[in-house]
Design an enzyme around this catalytic site. Sequence first.
Site, PDB file in Angstrom:
ATOM      1  N   GLU A 109      83.168 112.928  90.712  1.00  0.00           N
ATOM      2  CA  GLU A 109      83.482 113.450  91.316  1.00  0.00           C
ATOM      3  C   GLU A 109      82.380 113.779  92.898  1.00  0.00           C
ATOM      4  O   GLU A 109      83.440 113.940  93.626  1.00  0.00           O
ATOM      5  CB  GLU A 109      83.388 114.990  90.694  1.00  0.00           C
ATOM      6  CG  GLU A 109      83.650 115.527  89.527  1.00  0.00           C
ATOM      7  CD  GLU A 109      83.718 116.969  88.819  1.00  0.00           C
ATOM      8  OE1 GLU A 109      85.055 117.681  88.335  1.00  0.00           O
ATOM      9  OE2 GLU A 109      82.187 117.713  89.190  1.00  0.00           O
ATOM     10  N   ASP A 165      85.698 117.511  92.788  1.00  0.00           N
ATOM     11  CA  ASP A 165      86.008 118.389  92.189  1.00  0.00           C
ATOM     12  C   ASP A 165      87.039 118.935  92.088  1.00  0.00           C
ATOM     13  O   ASP A 165      88.094 119.031  91.496  1.00  0.00           O
ATOM     14  CB  ASP A 165      85.128 119.549  90.975  1.00  0.00           C
ATOM     15  CG  ASP A 165      85.737 120.299  90.675  1.00  0.00           C
ATOM     16  OD1 ASP A 165      86.013 120.360  89.390  1.00  0.00           O
ATOM     17  OD2 ASP A 165      85.492 121.744  90.734  1.00  0.00           O
TER      18      ASP A 165
END
Length: 247
Positions: A139, A69
């Site tokens: 992610e 992320d």
Amino acid sequence: MHRGVSRLVNIFRKRTKKDKRLITAIKTIVGSKPFNLQLYQLAVKHSSMARVNSRGLKESNERLEYLGDAVLGAIVADYLFKTFPFKEEGFLTEIRSRIVNRESLNTLGRKIGLNQLVEYDQNKKNALSHKSLYGDTLEALVGAVYLDKGYRFCTKFVLEKLIIPYFDINEIIRSNPNWKSKIIEWSQKENKDLKFEIVGVKAEKQHREFTAQVYIDDEPMATGVGASKKKAEQNAAQKTCEILKLE
């Protein structure tokens, strides 16, 4: 040094059919074979499939998701910063949010085939985890690529395999009305009392889903949901604009 050791280990390790399928999939998605396959095995393991290791820790993709992320956000921010040298911070933040939000990443995860790779316990899957399952895995994959091949390769992967092929930046800009600003402007013009309230929050581990309610002159209008208060309010504002025919 670490990557060199990983290559040697991979050469002499006997691969299962499952391992070989994952290697082929990673090569197709990323553009290169993995050096450390274990990173990618972890990246596609949802927390519902977590097993406790010898150190008492549950092994799932959540830590890689956290790292990915941050790395993904940095790469996209850098790309937009260089692509739009004269745009202000607010513009760059909004466009980045449109690219890396949960819904967008979830859709992208399915498009690149992560729905065929992610391992999860279907008996434990609920509405919230379903919404973010593939985006979380994407992610985690970015985190795995970063650790396995370094930031420079990861940047190339994100831009050339994810962002440029699947996102039309100009279209994102054109289709990016600020619904909340639009309805605020309308309420001021029409001398209406406008309020936004967060009326519900659902939480599952690090993921949250907010519900916002729009009131005009104390009369409830539309509700909207989102992964943040801001997104929920924008969603509610959009629906209210549609009701009022302000599109």
